[in-house]
Design a protein around this motif. Structure first.
Motif, PDB file in Angstrom:
ATOM      1  N   HIS A  58       0.800  -1.233   0.000  1.00  0.00           N
ATOM      2  CA  HIS A  58       0.000   0.000   0.000  1.00  0.00           C
ATOM      3  C   HIS A  58       0.831   1.281   0.000  1.00  0.00           C
ATOM      4  CE1 HIS A  58       1.197  -0.524   4.122  1.00  0.00           C
ATOM      5  NE2 HIS A  58       0.944   0.761   4.290  1.00  0.00           N
ATOM      6  N   THR A  78      -4.890   1.894   4.642  1.00  0.00           N
ATOM      7  CA  THR A  78      -4.902   0.740   3.743  1.00  0.00           C
ATOM      8  C   THR A  78      -3.952  -0.368   4.188  1.00  0.00           C
ATOM      9  OG1 THR A  78      -3.459   2.062   2.322  1.00  0.00           O
ATOM     10  CG2 THR A  78      -5.774   1.868   1.658  1.00  0.00           C
ATOM     11  N   LEU A  81      -5.567  -3.656   4.914  1.00  0.00           N
ATOM     12  CA  LEU A  81      -6.031  -4.552   3.848  1.00  0.00           C
ATOM     13  C   LEU A  81      -5.061  -5.705   3.585  1.00  0.00           C
ATOM     14  CD1 LEU A  81      -7.387  -1.921   1.290  1.00  0.00           C
ATOM     15  CD2 LEU A  81      -8.674  -3.257   2.965  1.00  0.00           C
ATOM     16  N   ASN A  82      -3.883  -5.652   4.228  1.00  0.00           N
ATOM     17  CA  ASN A  82      -2.880  -6.714   4.073  1.00  0.00           C
ATOM     18  C   ASN A  82      -2.580  -7.027   2.604  1.00  0.00           C
ATOM     19  OD1 ASN A  82      -2.472  -7.174   6.882  1.00  0.00           O
ATOM     20  ND2 ASN A  82      -4.449  -8.214   6.923  1.00  0.00           N
ATOM     21  N   GLU A  84      -4.472  -6.537  -0.041  1.00  0.00           N
ATOM     22  CA  GLU A  84      -5.640  -6.720  -0.915  1.00  0.00           C
ATOM     23  C   GLU A  84      -5.920  -5.431  -1.690  1.00  0.00           C
ATOM     24  OE1 GLU A  84     -10.402  -7.617  -0.437  1.00  0.00           O
ATOM     25  OE2 GLU A  84      -9.066  -8.226   1.190  1.00  0.00           O
ATOM     26  N   GLY A  85      -6.008  -5.548  -3.018  1.00  0.00           N
ATOM     27  CA  GLY A  85      -6.256  -4.382  -3.856  1.00  0.00           C
ATOM     28  C   GLY A  85      -4.981  -3.782  -4.434  1.00  0.00           C
ATOM     29  N   THR A  87      -1.108  -4.718  -6.390  1.00  0.00           N
ATOM     30  CA  THR A  87      -0.215  -5.673  -7.045  1.00  0.00           C
ATOM     31  C   THR A  87       1.116  -4.977  -7.284  1.00  0.00           C
ATOM     32  OG1 THR A  87      -2.112  -6.642  -8.186  1.00  0.00           O
ATOM     33  CG2 THR A  87       0.071  -7.202  -9.035  1.00  0.00           C
ATOM     34  N   ALA A 109     -11.685  -1.455  -5.023  1.00  0.00           N
ATOM     35  CA  ALA A 109     -11.589  -2.434  -3.930  1.00  0.00           C
ATOM     36  C   ALA A 109     -11.370  -1.735  -2.588  1.00  0.00           C
ATOM     37  CB  ALA A 109     -10.449  -3.424  -4.197  1.00  0.00           C
ATOM     38  N   LYS A 113     -14.168  -1.229   0.734  1.00  0.00           N
ATOM     39  CA  LYS A 113     -13.884  -1.549   2.140  1.00  0.00           C
ATOM     40  C   LYS A 113     -14.164  -0.359   3.049  1.00  0.00           C
ATOM     41  CE  LYS A 113     -11.993  -5.687   1.500  1.00  0.00           C
ATOM     42  NZ  LYS A 113     -12.555  -6.924   2.010  1.00  0.00           N
TER      43      LYS A 113
END
Length: 151
Positions: A58, A78, A81-82, A84-85, A87, A109, A113
């Motif tokens: 993030h 963020t 979110l570990n 997630e969302g 790349t 995404a 959340k």
């Protein structure tokens, strides 16, 4: 010495003081600017050329050859979110060029959340807001000049 900082993502350039997070808005991390990204998947780019000093899903820090650290934080809170969302397309320690793709950021995404997707871009440990000259106000494209920092 001046450091030109590019917009890591497209969107609407806003003053850092408008970010709804006191750590960023009050310049506790450093001073800079922020971008409110479109609610689409966007590419987060290196704001400057240098070494990818820190890379998390993030957020990332690029250290210029002149030892100026530029933090890009994708969204607020963020870290929860570990990854997630997000790349990643680079590795910590890589030499990167301004405008190079670092992370694909799935803004919808993050919004789904309930988190704010705004992207603060700050010069690490910069305590003097007067050393930052915001170049963009309103819509900006990724890779365009966001602000200039002077030492």
């Amino acid at each position: 010495m001046t450091t030109e900082v590019l917009a890591p993502v497209p969107g609407r350039a806003v003053a850092l003081s408008e970010v709804p997070d006191p750590v960023f808005a009050q310049g506790m991390v450093g001073h800079g600017a922020a971008i409110d990204p479109p609610h689409t998947v966007v590419e987060a780019l290196a704001p400057v050329s240098g070494t990818l000093l820190k890379l998390m899903p993030h957020a990332y820090i690029v250290l210029t050859p002149a030892k100026v650290g530029v933090l890009v934080h994708l969204g607020l809170d963020t870290v929860a979110l570990n990854g997630e969302g997000f790349t990643t397309h680079a590795a910590q320690g890589d030499e990167v060029t301004a405008g190079q793709l670092i992370i694909t950021y799935d803004v919808p995404a993050v919004v789904a959340k309930g988190l704010n997707p705004v992207v603060p871009v700050v010069i690490m440990d910069e305590r003097e807001p007067g050393r930052i000259t915001q170049r963009a106000d309103g819509e900006i494209t990724g890779g365009a000049e966001l602000f200039v920092a002077t030492k």
